[in-house]
Scaffold this motif. Structure first.
Motif, PDB file in Angstrom:
ATOM      1  N   HIS A 175      65.428-113.770 -12.133  1.00 19.55           N
ATOM      2  CA  HIS A 175      65.108-114.979 -12.888  1.00 19.55           C
ATOM      3  C   HIS A 175      64.008-115.769 -12.204  1.00 19.55           C
ATOM      4  O   HIS A 175      63.813-115.692 -11.000  1.00 19.55           O
ATOM      5  CB  HIS A 175      66.358-115.857 -13.030  1.00 19.55           C
ATOM      6  CG  HIS A 175      67.340-115.333 -14.024  1.00 19.55           C
ATOM      7  ND1 HIS A 175      68.292-116.124 -14.622  1.00 19.55           N
ATOM      8  CD2 HIS A 175      67.514-114.091 -14.541  1.00 19.55           C
ATOM      9  CE1 HIS A 175      69.020-115.392 -15.463  1.00 19.55           C
ATOM     10  NE2 HIS A 175      68.559-114.150 -15.415  1.00 19.55           N
ATOM     11  N   ASN A 176      63.290-116.516 -13.000  1.00 23.58           N
ATOM     12  CA  ASN A 176      62.260-117.388 -12.459  1.00 23.58           C
ATOM     13  C   ASN A 176      62.039-118.541 -13.424  1.00 23.58           C
ATOM     14  O   ASN A 176      62.562-118.530 -14.535  1.00 23.58           O
ATOM     15  CB  ASN A 176      60.961-116.599 -12.252  1.00 23.58           C
ATOM     16  CG  ASN A 176      60.416-116.082 -13.570  1.00 23.58           C
ATOM     17  OD1 ASN A 176      60.032-116.868 -14.425  1.00 23.58           O
ATOM     18  ND2 ASN A 176      60.390-114.769 -13.758  1.00 23.58           N
ATOM     19  N   LYS A 177      61.248-119.491 -12.982  1.00 26.77           N
ATOM     20  CA  LYS A 177      61.021-120.674 -13.808  1.00 26.77           C
ATOM     21  C   LYS A 177      59.600-120.754 -14.357  1.00 26.77           C
ATOM     22  O   LYS A 177      59.188-121.775 -14.852  1.00 26.77           O
ATOM     23  CB  LYS A 177      61.297-121.934 -12.984  1.00 26.77           C
ATOM     24  CG  LYS A 177      62.758-122.108 -12.599  1.00 26.77           C
ATOM     25  CD  LYS A 177      62.948-123.424 -11.873  1.00 26.77           C
ATOM     26  CE  LYS A 177      64.432-123.708 -11.656  1.00 26.77           C
ATOM     27  NZ  LYS A 177      64.635-124.980 -10.949  1.00 26.77           N
ATOM     28  N   TRP A 178      58.837-119.688 -14.156  1.00 24.46           N
ATOM     29  CA  TRP A 178      57.433-119.782 -14.579  1.00 24.46           C
ATOM     30  C   TRP A 178      57.065-118.853 -15.724  1.00 24.46           C
ATOM     31  O   TRP A 178      56.038-118.995 -16.347  1.00 24.46           O
ATOM     32  CB  TRP A 178      56.511-119.495 -13.397  1.00 24.46           C
ATOM     33  CG  TRP A 178      56.803-118.170 -12.751  1.00 24.46           C
ATOM     34  CD1 TRP A 178      56.414-116.948 -13.209  1.00 24.46           C
ATOM     35  CD2 TRP A 178      57.549-117.949 -11.561  1.00 24.46           C
ATOM     36  NE1 TRP A 178      56.871-115.981 -12.366  1.00 24.46           N
ATOM     37  CE2 TRP A 178      57.568-116.567 -11.344  1.00 24.46           C
ATOM     38  CE3 TRP A 178      58.195-118.809 -10.664  1.00 24.46           C
ATOM     39  CZ2 TRP A 178      58.219-116.005 -10.256  1.00 24.46           C
ATOM     40  CZ3 TRP A 178      58.834-118.234  -9.585  1.00 24.46           C
ATOM     41  CH2 TRP A 178      58.841-116.857  -9.383  1.00 24.46           C
ATOM     42  N   GLN A 179      57.931-117.914 -15.992  1.00 24.34           N
ATOM     43  CA  GLN A 179      57.560-116.900 -16.969  1.00 24.34           C
ATOM     44  C   GLN A 179      57.770-117.383 -18.402  1.00 24.34           C
ATOM     45  O   GLN A 179      58.741-118.075 -18.682  1.00 24.34           O
ATOM     46  CB  GLN A 179      58.419-115.665 -16.712  1.00 24.34           C
ATOM     47  CG  GLN A 179      57.930-114.417 -17.386  1.00 24.34           C
ATOM     48  CD  GLN A 179      58.713-113.201 -16.896  1.00 24.34           C
ATOM     49  OE1 GLN A 179      59.380-113.255 -15.860  1.00 24.34           O
ATOM     50  NE2 GLN A 179      58.636-112.133 -17.641  1.00 24.34           N
ATOM     51  N   MET A 180      56.872-116.980 -19.288  1.00 30.06           N
ATOM     52  CA  MET A 180      56.994-117.355 -20.688  1.00 30.06           C
ATOM     53  C   MET A 180      57.365-116.154 -21.535  1.00 30.06           C
ATOM     54  O   MET A 180      57.106-115.017 -21.172  1.00 30.06           O
ATOM     55  CB  MET A 180      55.659-117.904 -21.207  1.00 30.06           C
ATOM     56  CG  MET A 180      55.333-119.277 -20.696  1.00 30.06           C
ATOM     57  SD  MET A 180      53.724-119.801 -21.318  1.00 30.06           S
ATOM     58  CE  MET A 180      54.067-119.895 -23.080  1.00 30.06           C
ATOM     59  N   GLU A 181      57.924-116.460 -22.687  1.00 29.54           N
ATOM     60  CA  GLU A 181      58.261-115.377 -23.607  1.00 29.54           C
ATOM     61  C   GLU A 181      58.172-115.864 -25.052  1.00 29.54           C
ATOM     62  O   GLU A 181      58.748-116.892 -25.405  1.00 29.54           O
ATOM     63  CB  GLU A 181      59.694-114.893 -23.328  1.00 29.54           C
ATOM     64  CG  GLU A 181      60.115-113.733 -24.203  1.00 29.54           C
ATOM     65  CD  GLU A 181      61.467-113.171 -23.756  1.00 29.54           C
ATOM     66  OE1 GLU A 181      61.468-112.084 -23.183  1.00 29.54           O
ATOM     67  OE2 GLU A 181      62.487-113.840 -23.977  1.00 29.54           O
ATOM     68  N   GLY A 182      57.432-115.101 -25.854  1.00 28.50           N
ATOM     69  CA  GLY A 182      57.488-115.288 -27.301  1.00 28.50           C
ATOM     70  C   GLY A 182      56.854-116.535 -27.882  1.00 28.50           C
ATOM     71  O   GLY A 182      57.231-116.967 -28.966  1.00 28.50           O
ATOM     72  N   MET A 183      55.883-117.110 -27.217  1.00 27.73           N
ATOM     73  CA  MET A 183      55.243-118.283 -27.808  1.00 27.73           C
ATOM     74  C   MET A 183      54.320-117.832 -28.943  1.00 27.73           C
ATOM     75  O   MET A 183      53.402-117.045 -28.722  1.00 27.73           O
ATOM     76  CB  MET A 183      54.436-119.037 -26.753  1.00 27.73           C
ATOM     77  CG  MET A 183      53.843-120.331 -27.271  1.00 27.73           C
ATOM     78  SD  MET A 183      52.934-121.207 -25.972  1.00 27.73           S
ATOM     79  CE  MET A 183      52.802-122.830 -26.721  1.00 27.73           C
ATOM     80  N   PRO A 184      54.567-118.332 -30.159  1.00 26.94           N
ATOM     81  CA  PRO A 184      53.719-117.910 -31.278  1.00 26.94           C
ATOM     82  C   PRO A 184      52.331-118.534 -31.190  1.00 26.94           C
ATOM     83  O   PRO A 184      52.202-119.745 -31.071  1.00 26.94           O
ATOM     84  CB  PRO A 184      54.472-118.415 -32.513  1.00 26.94           C
ATOM     85  CG  PRO A 184      55.396-119.483 -32.032  1.00 26.94           C
ATOM     86  CD  PRO A 184      55.616-119.265 -30.565  1.00 26.94           C
ATOM     87  N   ILE A 185      51.320-117.709 -31.243  1.00 23.97           N
ATOM     88  CA  ILE A 185      49.927-118.178 -31.189  1.00 23.97           C
ATOM     89  C   ILE A 185      49.265-117.896 -32.532  1.00 23.97           C
ATOM     90  O   ILE A 185      49.442-116.814 -33.105  1.00 23.97           O
ATOM     91  CB  ILE A 185      49.154-117.447 -30.065  1.00 23.97           C
ATOM     92  CG1 ILE A 185      49.829-117.648 -28.701  1.00 23.97           C
ATOM     93  CG2 ILE A 185      47.694-117.895 -30.024  1.00 23.97           C
ATOM     94  CD1 ILE A 185      49.898-119.077 -28.220  1.00 23.97           C
TER      95      ILE A 185
END
Ligand SMILES: *[C@@H]1O[C@H](CO)[C@@H](O)[C@H](O)[C@H]1NC(C)=O
Ligand SMILES: *[C@@H]1O[C@H](CO)[C@@H](O)[C@H](O)[C@H]1NC(C)=O
Ligand SMILES: *[C@@H]1O[C@H](CO)[C@@H](O)[C@H](O)[C@H]1NC(C)=O
Length: 268
Positions: A175-185
């Protein structure tokens, strides 16, 4: 943060790029279209959204951040009052001084510090890490800067933290606090990026981290001495360390997790 990603990877990999040893191809050869560019380069960080009313943009010119409306339509709490993501982010979004120029659209309400942006900007040279296959055209380069600003400064990006607080487990090394996932662009944003970079060169199979790994594997002398010379002072050094831990992890960690997209890419 344009700079953030930059410096991190520059430091990690060193500045001595052996372009000839990397499998450099044009964006057009790597990605069939803007969709693949947005969805493959950053692992599962972003999704190509054809319904423009629910797609975020990585840059804007309006006084009010259009991403706020998008987030509202998507049902996120508004106004967003927490940055959620943590690499060099502030805890909570807020205004920055007039000299906040690097990521200026976010000046009124930003998750990145003017100082951070400024220092890092000064610290990086011309060797933007994504220029591993030679300099990118300025048109193309701009999109990487925008992405970096979005990641570091956009408060709404925090809604797409891969391990949000209710999931995040401090003792789980994955786990981490910086990773992103699935932001719709917005699809048109991805398409513009693709058009701007079409004839520019990038390495590897199209995923940012596989390119980074390939780059590392090729071997470099890690000329960090010269680079460090650019970065005077302990404060900046600390920033760099934070950047390394944060941003590198952001890209490379997800790799370790064996994400399907990457695997698929590598199998090709
Ligand atoms: C686009 O998204 C909006 C908001 O969720 C929705 O109301 C609209 O029906 C969607 N349009 C299409 C074409 O799917
Ligand atoms: C930007 O402005 C702030 C506040 O006005 C000041 O403290 C800071 O030193 C300035 N930074 C630069 C790089 O000029
Ligand atoms: C958190 O992660 C640790 C290490 O992986 C694990 O032992 C523990 O059960 C996890 N806690 C929760 C609440 O999932």
């Amino acid at each position: 943060m344009d700079a953030v990603i930059l410096v991190a990877l520059v430091l990690l990999t060193g500045l001595a790029v052996q372009s000839a040893d990397l499998s450099c191809k044009t964006f057009e050869e790597i990605y069939p279209s803007g969709k693949e560019l947005c969805e493959k380069m950053w692992g599962d960080g972003f999704v190509y959204e054809t319904n423009l009313s629910v797609g975020f943009t990585m840059w804007f010119f309006e006084a009010e951040n259009p991403n706020n409306k998008v987030a509202e339509r998507l049902g996120w709490p508004s106004p967003v009052d927490d940055c959620h993501l943590q690499s060099l982010h502030k805890e909570a979004p807020g205004p920055e001084p007039d000299n906040f120029t690097e990521c200026y659209p976010w000046r009124d309400y930003s998750c990145c510090h003017q100082d951070t942006v400024q220092k890092i900007k000064e610290a990086y040279g011309r060797e933007w890490h994504w220029e591993r296959c030679g300099a990118l055209s300025s048109a193309c380069n701009r999109f990487f800067v925008q992405l970096a600003c979005l990641y570091e400064c956009e408060p709404n990006a925090g809604f797409y933290r891969k391990f949000p607080d209710h999931v995040y487990n401090d003792s789980d090394p994955n786990h981490n606090k910086w990773q992103m996932e699935g932001m719709p662009i917005r699809a048109d944003y991805c398409d513009s990026w693709f058009r701007a970079c079409r004839y520019d060169l990038f390495c590897g199979s199209g995923s940012y981290s596989s390119c980074a790994r390939e780059y590392t594997k090729v071997g470099n002398t890690g000329d960090n001495g010269g680079n460090a010379g650019l970065i005077a002072g302990v404060v900046v050094a600390c920033v760099i360390v934070a950047v390394l831990i944060g941003t590198l992890g952001f890209f490379i960690f997800r790799e370790r997790k064996g994400e399907p997209l990457f695997n698929k890419l590598e199998a090709e």
